[in-house]
Design a protein around this motif. Structure first.
Motif, mmCIF file in Angstrom:
data_model
loop_
_atom_site.group_PDB
_atom_site.id
_atom_site.type_symbol
_atom_site.label_atom_id
_atom_site.label_comp_id
_atom_site.label_asym_id
_atom_site.label_seq_id
_atom_site.Cartn_x
_atom_site.Cartn_y
_atom_site.Cartn_z
ATOM 1 N N GLN A 294 0.831 -1.199 0.000
ATOM 2 C CA GLN A 294 0.000 0.000 0.000
ATOM 3 C C GLN A 294 0.869 1.254 0.000
ATOM 4 O OE1 GLN A 294 -2.826 -0.109 3.214
ATOM 5 N NE2 GLN A 294 -3.816 -1.976 2.481
ATOM 6 N N ALA A 295 0.342 2.301 -0.619
ATOM 7 C CA ALA A 295 1.025 3.589 -0.658
ATOM 8 C C ALA A 295 -0.019 4.688 -0.517
ATOM 9 C CB ALA A 295 1.795 3.747 -1.965
ATOM 10 N N THR A 296 0.453 5.891 -0.284
ATOM 11 C CA THR A 296 -0.451 7.031 -0.147
ATOM 12 C C THR A 296 -0.266 7.991 -1.310
ATOM 13 O OG1 THR A 296 1.178 8.134 1.268
ATOM 14 C CG2 THR A 296 -0.589 6.899 2.364
ATOM 15 N N LEU A 297 -1.296 8.737 -1.627
ATOM 16 C CA LEU A 297 -1.277 9.683 -2.732
ATOM 17 C C LEU A 297 -0.388 10.879 -2.415
ATOM 18 C CD1 LEU A 297 -2.434 10.713 -5.440
ATOM 19 C CD2 LEU A 297 -4.317 11.704 -4.131
ATOM 20 N N THR A 298 0.451 11.241 -3.387
ATOM 21 C CA THR A 298 1.248 12.460 -3.272
ATOM 22 C C THR A 298 0.556 13.606 -4.001
ATOM 23 O OG1 THR A 298 3.291 11.185 -3.124
ATOM 24 C CG2 THR A 298 3.493 13.513 -3.688
ATOM 25 N N THR B 50 2.484 8.369 -6.085
ATOM 26 C CA THR B 50 2.268 7.828 -4.741
ATOM 27 C C THR B 50 3.588 7.704 -4.000
ATOM 28 O OG1 THR B 50 2.354 5.573 -5.642
ATOM 29 C CG2 THR B 50 0.173 6.563 -5.342
ATOM 30 N N ASN B 51 3.496 7.567 -2.692
ATOM 31 C CA ASN B 51 4.672 7.434 -1.842
ATOM 32 C C ASN B 51 4.510 6.197 -0.971
ATOM 33 O OD1 ASN B 51 6.694 7.744 0.183
ATOM 34 N ND2 ASN B 51 6.765 9.934 -0.248
ATOM 35 N N GLY B 52 5.472 5.288 -1.048
ATOM 36 C CA GLY B 52 5.399 4.048 -0.285
ATOM 37 C C GLY B 52 6.311 4.018 0.914
#
Length: 292
Positions: free
Chosen positions: A205-209, A223-225
């Motif tokens: 899973q990663a989050t939106l940049t 995205t940033n993991g």
């Protein structure tokens, strides 16, 4: 794009428009887990006119014969004219690169006996949306299709998100709760000393940049993991699906495309498939195949 850029290790490619280094993406890194949630995601090997292996990518079945992947995977300049797709979670795990002994699945030599049409399929129909060595950045047109020669029946397939699904996250407020999951068979670690490649289907899973920067501009998802419980992509994950949501999500919003360095660190970029142009191209390409 030269073959070496798409091989087992990502070599950096430059784009004048990007003002940064862009390397075709590969495997799942960081806090990854085995992906047993998406059995329609497979490992794809590509071959030239002489039947020689050129590179590998990941991809996901949208139907029993239509595989979505990256355009730089199916790009004709790689020399690829055919492909084989394996759907085992550990498709290439026991391949011995020292001796060349194939994995039990048959990777990279072909489908193992008794698996063609169930866990493996061949293809001689490769389509590129328009990818040309990251020209036209940020609209790299990095989408591709592989049409299988054998039908593979699955209880479910990957689902393309509706056009404009990601637009809701274009504002900073919209980014706060955005989680994405990437799946693929690429490298898990690469650095100047060694590389690690399990050749297994992994996810993280990663989050939106952002969606509206110079590098994204409505065409790419950044995205940033980094961080606990997070992970990114690396060489060989190219073409693998990026889902909106957690591990159980089935909603494909992009395909893994590129990173900013050859060591698979930092932010990841995937090419959006929730656009009208991409989905029209998929519909037109698949429709033309069925009309033949």
């Amino acid at each position: 794009m030269r073959k070496i850029l798409l091989a087992l290790v990502a070599i950096v490619s430059s784009s004048a428009a990007a003002l940064a280094l862009a390397a075709p993406a590969g495997a799942i890194t960081g806090d990854f887990v085995e992906d047993n949630e998406h059995p329609y995601v497979g490992l794809i090997a590509f071959y030239d006119a002489d039947g020689e292996f050129t590179h590998r990518c990941s991809g996901s079945l949208l139907t029993d014969t239509v595989v979505l992947t990256a355009g730089h995977c199916t790009d004709a300049t790689t020399g690829a004219v055919s492909a084989v797709m394996w759907l085992q979670q550990d498709a290439g795990a026991d391949f011995d690169p020292e001796t060349g002994a194939p994995a039990k699945s048959g990777y990279p030599d072909g489908c193992a006996e008794g698996t063609k049409g169930t866990l493996c399929a061949t293809s001689t129909r490769l389509f590129n949306y328009g990818f040309a060595d990251f020209a036209g950045f940020p609209d790299t047109k990095d989408a591709g299709l592989v049409i299988l020669d054998q039908s593979i029946e699955m209880p479910e397939y990957g689902q393309l998100a509706k056009v404009g699904t990601l637009d809701q996250f274009a504002t900073r407020r919209g980014q706060q709760k955005a989680t994405f999951t990437a799946s693929g068979y690429g490298l898990t670690e690469t650095n100047p000393v060694h590389t690690i490649s399990f050749r297994e289907r992994l996810m993280a899973q990663a989050t939106l940049t952002n969606l509206r920067s110079f590098n994204t501009d409505g065409f790419n998802l950044q995205t940033n993991g980094n961080g606990k419980g997070k992970g990114g992509t690396c060489s060989g994950d190219s073409g693998g699906p990026v889902y909106l949501g957690g591990f159980e999500s089935n909603l494909i919003v992009a395909v893994t495309s590129f990173g900013m360095n050859e060591w698979c660190r930092g932010t990841d970029f995937s090419y959006r498939t929730d656009t009208a142009a991409v989905q029209q191209w998929i519909e037109d390409t698949v429709g033309a195949e069925w009309d033949e």
